[in-house]
Design an enzyme around this catalytic site. Structure first.
Site, PDB file in Angstrom:
ATOM      1  N   LYS A 109       0.831  -1.203   0.000  1.00  0.00           N
ATOM      2  CA  LYS A 109       0.000   0.000   0.000  1.00  0.00           C
ATOM      3  C   LYS A 109       0.867   1.255   0.000  1.00  0.00           C
ATOM      4  O   LYS A 109       0.655   2.179  -0.785  1.00  0.00           O
ATOM      5  CB  LYS A 109      -0.929   0.026   1.209  1.00  0.00           C
ATOM      6  CG  LYS A 109      -1.939   1.181   1.160  1.00  0.00           C
ATOM      7  CD  LYS A 109      -2.427   1.602   2.507  1.00  0.00           C
ATOM      8  CE  LYS A 109      -1.495   2.630   3.119  1.00  0.00           C
ATOM      9  NZ  LYS A 109      -2.039   3.299   4.306  1.00  0.00           N
ATOM     10  N   ASP A 127      -6.115   0.367   0.828  1.00  0.00           N
ATOM     11  CA  ASP A 127      -6.211   0.484   2.279  1.00  0.00           C
ATOM     12  C   ASP A 127      -7.558  -0.080   2.712  1.00  0.00           C
ATOM     13  O   ASP A 127      -8.250  -0.731   1.925  1.00  0.00           O
ATOM     14  CB  ASP A 127      -6.050   1.952   2.706  1.00  0.00           C
ATOM     15  CG  ASP A 127      -7.086   2.862   2.043  1.00  0.00           C
ATOM     16  OD1 ASP A 127      -8.062   2.344   1.466  1.00  0.00           O
ATOM     17  OD2 ASP A 127      -6.922   4.087   2.100  1.00  0.00           O
TER      18      ASP A 127
END
Length: 201
Positions: A109, A127
């Site tokens: 991420k 996320d």
């Protein structure tokens, strides 16, 4: 994407400075945006450059970023990352996901956020918001963020990748919340499996 664009605009973080985007993203892990904003602003007002952060006393870094939570771990990470970048990358943040993933505290991420927000390279940072919304809509049927990233890359045209994370994050904070989603204000309810199932009863 048109529905999300109708109510949100993509944001620019840290003036697209790759180092600042990277440090901001590390600070953002497991905390809210407003805490990230405050911690990032305090850090860079005191230590504006990569050299400053790399040589800063750990206790001072902890004090500045306390608002971001997990500040003992994050302070060590941002100082270590800064030192590695200076020693191994001539102070430059790499624009390659393989190299980014070698840095301590940098997962997919964070690496994808750097690609998107610093370099404008198409990637899909996943996320909790992107993972939840993608599954609610029925775009994917996945259990982990890693699975979601891979599945989204197969179903979302690449031209939308750069905007996807930011628009979905704003949408997830505002309307498609984990608890009590505001269906009546949702601009994409007609495409949502979760909403269709609710209204089918």
């Amino acid at each position: 994407m048109d529905g999300l664009r109708s109510i949100y605009s993509p944001r620019v973080f840290e003036d697209r400075d790759p180092y600042r985007v990277l440090i901001r993203t590390i600070l953002s892990q497991r905390t809210r945006d407003e805490n990230t904003d405050e911690a990032t602003a305090r850090l860079f007002s005191e230590y504006p450059s990569i050299e400053d952060v790399a040589s800063a006393p750990l206790e001072k870094l902890e004090e500045l970023i306390r608002k971001a939570g997990f500040y003992h771990v994050k302070a060590r990470r941002i100082r270590e990352v800064s030192r590695i970048l200076l020693e191994e990358y001539k102070g430059r943040v790499p624009d390659d996901i393989g190299e980014l993933l070698k840095l301590p505290g940098v997962g997919r991420k964070t690496a994808n956020c750097v690609l998107v927000y610093a370099f404008g390279i198409p990637a899909i940072p996943v996320d909790t918001h992107v993972h939840r919304i993608s599954n609610r809509l029925g775009l994917v049927d996945t259990k982990t963020p890693e699975e979601t990233e891979k599945a989204l890359m197969e179903v979302i045209p690449e031209e939308y990748w750069i905007e996807l994370n930011d628009l979905m994050v704003q949408f997830g904070q505002d309307i498609c919340r984990p608890i009590g989603p505001r269906h009546e204000e949702c601009p994409i309810a007609e495409y949502c499996d979760y909403y269709r199932n609710l209204t089918a009863d």
